[in-house]
Design a protein around this motif. Sequence first.
Motif, PDB file in Angstrom:
ATOM      1  N   UNK A  20       0.834  -1.214   0.000  1.00 30.21           N
ATOM      2  CA  UNK A  20       0.000   0.000   0.000  1.00 30.21           C
ATOM      3  C   UNK A  20       0.864   1.257   0.000  1.00 30.21           C
ATOM      4  N   UNK A  21       1.958   1.252   0.766  1.00 25.94           N
ATOM      5  CA  UNK A  21       2.831   2.437   0.812  1.00 25.94           C
ATOM      6  C   UNK A  21       3.452   2.691  -0.558  1.00 25.94           C
ATOM      7  N   UNK A  22       3.909   1.618  -1.210  1.00 33.46           N
ATOM      8  CA  UNK A  22       4.657   1.798  -2.461  1.00 33.46           C
ATOM      9  C   UNK A  22       3.762   1.707  -3.696  1.00 33.46           C
ATOM     10  N   UNK A  23       2.470   1.520  -3.487  1.00 31.97           N
ATOM     11  CA  UNK A  23       1.552   1.437  -4.614  1.00 31.97           C
ATOM     12  C   UNK A  23       1.777   0.183  -5.458  1.00 31.97           C
ATOM     13  N   UNK A  24       2.133  -0.932  -4.800  1.00 34.85           N
ATOM     14  CA  UNK A  24       2.417  -2.187  -5.514  1.00 34.85           C
ATOM     15  C   UNK A  24       1.417  -3.248  -5.054  1.00 34.85           C
ATOM     16  N   UNK A  25       0.830  -3.976  -5.997  1.00 41.21           N
ATOM     17  CA  UNK A  25      -0.090  -5.059  -5.616  1.00 41.21           C
ATOM     18  C   UNK A  25       0.718  -6.311  -5.308  1.00 41.21           C
ATOM     19  N   UNK A  26       0.430  -6.951  -4.184  1.00 40.51           N
ATOM     20  CA  UNK A  26       1.140  -8.190  -3.819  1.00 40.51           C
ATOM     21  C   UNK A  26       0.166  -9.346  -4.029  1.00 40.51           C
ATOM     22  N   UNK A  27       0.619 -10.341  -4.786  1.00 36.53           N
ATOM     23  CA  UNK A  27      -0.258 -11.488  -5.051  1.00 36.53           C
ATOM     24  C   UNK A  27      -0.480 -12.323  -3.808  1.00 36.53           C
TER      25      UNK A  27
END
Length: 311
Positions: A20-27
């Motif tokens: 959420x902080x880095x704007x990355x979706x984690x599978x």
Amino acid sequence: MKRKLASISVDLDEVGCYGAIHGVAIQDGPALHAVYDRCVPRLVELFDAESIHATFFAIGSDLDHGSNRDIVASLHEAGHEIGNHSFHHHYDLSRRSADDIRDDIELGASTIHEVCGARPVGFRAPGYTINDTMFDVLEASGVEYDSSVFPCPSYYATKVAVLGLMALRGRRSQSIVDTPNLLRSPKQPYRVGRPYWRKGQGLLELPIGVTRWGLPYIGTSLVLWGDRGARALTRQILGQGLIHVELHGFDVADVALDGLQVLAPHRPDLKRPAAEKVSVIRTVIDMIRQAGYELVPLKEVARRFSEKSSP
Ligand SMILES: [Zn+2]
């Protein structure tokens, strides 16, 4: 003469928070649970070897997941303190209504109570962002201390710069920036006034560590700077009445072992393997102990502070 106190606290933000902080979706998969499943055992092994009781700040909603309940219950059983890190870990909690703030903090506390059989006495705000409304809610809820204020100019400036850069690149972070007034807060334990960055008669605040040169004394900088850097930072904080070593479980994450490749481009701390980062934290503990500090959980710091200030 009483010994000087030091404390280690660990925020249990799960890998999803970093997405959420880095704007990355984690599978979905094991990587999403690496903090509880892989990082906590690394820290517990270190704390056991060093005979340390730490303070772990748990996010209530994480305790819905599988084995996390048992992990937190066993930390409590082993003598570590479990603090409330809110229920949802909304980075903008301080900007929500007083009712929303109350509900979230209460739900976090009651979830931990249910899991551990004891109500948490300490609170840490998501993203270190707190305000007077949150302090009002915390005081009314009967907690003994808060530990969220981080009066660190370089951390503040970096956060402003990173969020600005992300916005320029069209990437969204859920993290928010607090008022710069917080930089005026005392760097040692104090009772908050109104506004909270002034001293008063309110709730006890146990701030996040800032060195003599105004540098952040937190796990992220200690592990990022490696052994030599961590020694230099520690030398800058020795002598303070309370040394607060604020870690995140993620500080001992391992990009390869924990499958965190997707976060690697955004997290320079992931360049170091977990074993090296654990060793850096051990070095810091040794230095603090050699300087004559006693390592206790934050609630013990709060208890002794209140004893000292009562007539
Ligand atoms: Zn957090």
